[in-house]
Write an enzyme that holds these catalytic residues in place. Structure first.
Site, short mmCIF file in Angstrom:
data_model
loop_
_atom_site.label_atom_id
_atom_site.label_comp_id
_atom_site.label_asym_id
_atom_site.label_seq_id
_atom_site.Cartn_x
_atom_site.Cartn_y
_atom_site.Cartn_z
N HIS A 26 0.84 -1.19 0.00
CA HIS A 26 0.00 0.00 0.00
C HIS A 26 0.88 1.25 0.00
CE1 HIS A 26 -3.55 -2.22 1.82
NE2 HIS A 26 -2.57 -2.97 2.31
N TYR A 27 0.30 2.40 -0.36
CA TYR A 27 0.87 3.66 0.12
C TYR A 27 -0.06 4.21 1.18
CZ TYR A 27 -2.03 6.36 -3.37
OH TYR A 27 -3.02 6.90 -4.13
N THR A 28 0.52 5.10 2.02
CA THR A 28 -0.27 5.61 3.14
C THR A 28 -1.36 6.58 2.67
OG1 THR A 28 1.51 7.21 3.49
CG2 THR A 28 1.46 5.27 4.94
N GLU A 91 2.48 -0.77 4.64
CA GLU A 91 2.18 0.60 4.23
C GLU A 91 3.49 1.31 3.90
OE1 GLU A 91 -0.55 2.33 3.72
OE2 GLU A 91 -2.15 1.14 4.63
N HIS A 133 -2.60 -3.07 -3.37
CA HIS A 133 -3.98 -2.90 -2.89
C HIS A 133 -4.93 -2.72 -4.07
CE1 HIS A 133 -6.67 -0.91 0.43
NE2 HIS A 133 -7.07 -2.12 0.12
N ASP A 143 -3.56 2.40 -4.84
CA ASP A 143 -2.22 2.29 -4.25
C ASP A 143 -1.59 0.91 -4.41
OD1 ASP A 143 -4.33 1.58 -2.26
OD2 ASP A 143 -2.67 1.31 -0.85
ZN LIG Z 1 -4.11 0.58 0.60
#
Ligand SMILES: [Zn+2]
Length: 229
Positions: A26-28, A91, A133, A143
């Site tokens: 993911h990215y935050t 993340e 994600h 993301d």
């Molecule tokens: Zn995510």
């Protein structure tokens, strides 16, 4: 991998007997790291991940791998849904598309790669199950997005990045079957699925169009994910 701990209360037991065979990146998607860390450890937010990787390469453990972290939400991959139960979630700090999407620094990607290799050594996670994600929730999520260095990770042995497709170019009509072979759910509009695919495996153009290059890439990834018997 040097870890620091910032325990999140947001986790519960994994389902009985579920393997850990998916790794979700993911990215935050928050203005800065402090805001992301606050949210990932806030009981009211009810979200978390197992790890957070800072832009300077620091790695923070939020949830023990044996526990179920709450990062994927409504999700599906290779016929399984609710992927929190069988996955590890990481993340990666980046403001994301809503707050100024930017390149992932080399220090961050190096630390992430080392963390992923550690995780892959501990759990039976096949390369085709190292996913974004956006792969497992294509209608909701973007993301970690098209700036993420999937190719570099794969060079380190993390995830799938096949070379150029050598076979006959598939037709556009074959796209849904190829997406299904890779692992995508297929009950969404084709452009939505193609955008998710492109974001991961053909990031130069994310437009949801099944052009010749996208189709060739689909064939290559499908061949690597589910080789013909
Ligand atoms: Zn995510």
């Amino acid at each position: 991998v040097r870890l620091r701990d910032a325990p999140s209360p947001n986790h519960d037991a994994r389902p009985e007997g579920a393997p850990i065979d998916v790794l979700v990146l993911h990215y935050t998607g928050m203005p800065d790291e402090a805001a992301a860390l606050a949210r990932l450890t806030d009981p009211a937010a009810e979200v978390s991940a197992h790890y957070l990787v800072s832009e300077d390469g620091a790695v923070t453990r939020l949830v023990a791998e044996a526990r179920r972290a709450w990062h994927a939400g409504v999700s599906q991959w290779r016929g399984h849904s609710g992927l929190n139960g069988r996955s590890i979630g990481i993340e990666v700090v980046n403001p994301g598309h809503d707050w100024g999407y930017r390149d992932f620094p080399a220090l961050q990607l190096g630390a992430l790669s080392a963390l992923c290799r550690d995780i892959l050594a501990r759990h039976p996670i096949p390369a085709r199950n190292v996913v974004a994600h956006s792969d497992i929730a294509p209608d909701r999520k973007q993301d970690p997005g098209e700036l993420f260095d999937w190719k570099g990770l794969a060079r380190d042995g993390v995830g799938l990045w096949p070379g150029p497709w050598q076979g006959a170019a598939p037709s556009a009509a074959e796209a849904p079957a190829l997406l299904a072979r890779i692992g995508y759910r297929t009950d969404l509009p084709l452009p939505v699925l193609l955008r998710a695919f492109q974001r991961h495996w053909r990031p130069a153009r994310v437009d949801g169009v099944a052009d010749a290059e996208t189709l060739a890439r689909l064939a290559a990834v499908a061949g690597a994910a589910s080789p013909p018997a």
